[in-house]
Design an enzyme around this catalytic site. Structure first.
Site, mmCIF file in Angstrom:
data_model
loop_
_atom_site.group_PDB
_atom_site.id
_atom_site.type_symbol
_atom_site.label_atom_id
_atom_site.label_comp_id
_atom_site.label_asym_id
_atom_site.label_seq_id
_atom_site.Cartn_x
_atom_site.Cartn_y
_atom_site.Cartn_z
ATOM 1 N N SER A 4 0.922 -1.364 0.273
ATOM 2 C CA SER A 4 0.037 -0.024 0.134
ATOM 3 C C SER A 4 0.849 1.388 0.142
ATOM 4 O O SER A 4 0.304 2.061 -0.556
ATOM 5 C CB SER A 4 -1.015 -0.017 1.250
ATOM 6 O OG SER A 4 -0.054 -0.076 2.475
ATOM 7 N N HIS A 20 -5.045 -3.323 -3.163
ATOM 8 C CA HIS A 20 -4.733 -2.095 -4.047
ATOM 9 C C HIS A 20 -4.499 -3.011 -5.452
ATOM 10 O O HIS A 20 -3.797 -2.372 -6.617
ATOM 11 C CB HIS A 20 -3.417 -1.394 -3.864
ATOM 12 C CG HIS A 20 -3.478 -0.867 -2.425
ATOM 13 N ND1 HIS A 20 -4.097 0.543 -2.409
ATOM 14 C CD2 HIS A 20 -3.487 -0.994 -1.270
ATOM 15 C CE1 HIS A 20 -4.392 0.834 -1.213
ATOM 16 N NE2 HIS A 20 -3.737 0.154 -0.338
ATOM 17 N N LYS A 33 -11.155 0.792 -2.999
ATOM 18 C CA LYS A 33 -10.064 1.135 -3.425
ATOM 19 C C LYS A 33 -10.993 1.359 -5.039
ATOM 20 O O LYS A 33 -11.727 2.100 -5.352
ATOM 21 C CB LYS A 33 -8.857 0.710 -3.378
ATOM 22 C CG LYS A 33 -8.535 0.924 -2.098
ATOM 23 C CD LYS A 33 -7.895 0.107 -1.139
ATOM 24 C CE LYS A 33 -7.649 0.726 0.190
ATOM 25 N NZ LYS A 33 -8.151 0.128 1.241
HETATM 26 N N1 PMP Z 1 -5.079 -3.598 3.228
HETATM 27 C C1 PMP Z 1 -4.478 -2.840 2.543
HETATM 28 C C2 PMP Z 1 -3.362 -3.242 1.895
HETATM 29 C C3 PMP Z 1 -4.881 -1.456 2.796
HETATM 30 O O1 PMP Z 1 -4.109 -0.573 2.141
HETATM 31 C C4 PMP Z 1 -5.892 -0.895 3.706
HETATM 32 C C5 PMP Z 1 -6.281 0.385 3.677
HETATM 33 N N2 PMP Z 1 -5.961 1.365 2.822
HETATM 34 C C6 PMP Z 1 -6.691 -1.944 4.211
HETATM 35 C C7 PMP Z 1 -6.266 -3.483 3.982
HETATM 36 C C8 PMP Z 1 -8.005 -1.755 4.995
HETATM 37 O O2 PMP Z 1 -9.047 -1.425 4.322
HETATM 38 P P1 PMP Z 1 -10.174 -0.402 4.691
HETATM 39 O O3 PMP Z 1 -9.819 0.710 4.403
HETATM 40 O O4 PMP Z 1 -11.315 -1.229 3.896
HETATM 41 O O5 PMP Z 1 -10.473 -0.896 6.241
#
Ligand code: PMP
Length: 382
Positions: free
Chosen positions: A182, A210, A239
């Site tokens: 991420s 992602h 996303k």
């Molecule tokens: N996994 C990854 C790799 C993320 O980047 C994120 C949040 N950006 C999440 C899980 C968490 O997802 P959520 O925003 O739906 O809680």
């Protein structure tokens, strides 16, 4: 001041002195790519809405129609009265896209990883986690009560050594990693990781938050590694799908167990039906519009080319600047120029790797990418 408020005040002062205090900034996302902040309109490079689908007319219409017919909130957990048929439809569609037997949706990605890992792992087990994996993988691993072992980022030799050392005395083993990282945008070598996991009789969880809608023709990171065996293929609806929530795809009994036992399914209100309706409309777009799916990565590659950085593997380009002050100064400089790229600081990223995390969207024009590259250029030599 009472003792709790005094504790918080001291903590905040300590964070402030290290440029690590975080503050919320009221921000309206007025379309798929621009935001309004502080009375100004900024082009955002800090949204994960990679395909601009959060504002797509078909996605909004599907969600609005579902609110009209199903109401807003789900009203209860799925096991009580919250199992609206739209959730099962979405699960079938996600499982089909991922080539899995079944799927389960969750209220968020954070809830998914926090719930899934403790469902399968516990005391006497080991969970091996890439050091740069998302905070919610770490959270789920720690919550499980298993021994949590960090392996060096994308380093299969380190993973193998650590499995070799710890597997013998452990009952069960799980390897957990982001597919697309991420904060770095790079991709885990899932074929090698999967081979290693199988050799040591370990299960593999991949977080494709992602990757879905961006890599592997939109199917996600698993499509780049067809020979990899991913036991738990988790991802988000928040996303590229422009919605909210998450899913995990797996074999039918695995999903049945999750639906029966995972605490972040059983003890939490179901995803709002309208969110599922919007996500379904977004999936249709991902499947039928390959040019839109390819665009974020093309934009990211244009940016890495202009800045002389390694070729982008996903929609994410990290501009690593070092200390938190420099990252904040760079973000402020860009904001003055109408470009929003939020500074990401420890502990979200390791010490001395504070950065601007650029997220490219299918809706960014080439000239917006070129403006961003020009604004970043002075900071590249910093
Ligand atoms: N996994 C990854 C790799 C993320 O980047 C994120 C949040 N950006 C999440 C899980 C968490 O997802 P959520 O925003 O739906 O809680």
């Amino acid at each position: 001041m009472d003792s709790l408020a005094a504790f918080a005040t001291d903590k905040l002062a300590a964070l402030e002195s290290q440029s690590l205090r975080r503050r919320l900034r009221p921000t309206r996302r007025t379309d798929g790519v621009c935001v309004e902040r502080g009375g100004r309109r900024l082009v955002s490079f800090s949204c994960n809405d990679y395909l601009g689908l959060s504002h797509h007319p078909a996605v909004k219409a599907a969600a609005a129609a579902a609110i009209e017919s199903e109401g807003l909130g789900a009203g209860a957990s799925r096991l009580v009265t919250g199992d609206n048929p739209l959730l099962a439809t979405l699960e079938r569609r996600l499982a089909a896209l991922k080539g899995a037997e079944a799927a389960c949706v969750f209220g968020s990605g954070y809830l998914a990883n926090l719930g899934i890992i403790p469902t399968f792992m516990g005391a006497g087990d080991i969970v091996l986690v890439d050091e740069l994996a998302h905070a919610c993988i770490w959270g789920g691993a720690r919550l499980s009560g298993a021994q949590v072992i960090s392996f060096r980022h994308n380093d299969v030799d380190d993973l193998t050594g650590k499995l070799a050392a710890a597997r013998g005395s452990a009952r069960r083993a799980l390897v957990a990693t982001d597919g697309v990282f991420s904060m770095d945008g790079d991709i885990a070598p899932l074929d090698d990781i999967s081979r290693t996991a199988q050799a040591w009789d370990a299960w593999l969880l991949v977080d494709d938050a992602h990757g879905l809608g961006v890599v592997g023709g939109g199917v996600g990171v698993g499509a780049l590694f067809p020979s990899a065996r991913i036991d738990l293929s988790m991802g988000t609806l928040s996303k590229a799908l422009g919605a909210y929530g998450a899913y995990v795809c797996a074999a039918q009994p695995v999903i049945d167990l999750i639906k029966s036992r995972t605490r972040t399914v059983v003890y939490t209100t179901a995803l709002p039906p309208a969110v599922a309706a919007g996500a379904l409309a977004a999936l249709d777009i991902i499947i039928t519009e390959p040019k839109r799916v390819a665009a974020p990565r093309l934009r990211a590659r244009r940016l890495t080319r202009s800045l002389g950085l390694p070729t982008a593997e996903s929609a994410i380009v990290p501009i690593v600047l070092g200390d938190a002050e420099t990252a904040l100064a760079a973000a402020a400089d860009l904001e003055r120029q109408g470009l929003l790229a939020v500074a990401i600081r420890p502990p979200t990223v390791p010490a001395n790797t504070a950065r601007l995390r650029i997220a490219c969207s299918a809706l960014h024009t080439e000239s917006q990418i070129d403006d961003l590259a020009a604004a970043l250029q002075p900071w590249m030599q910093a």
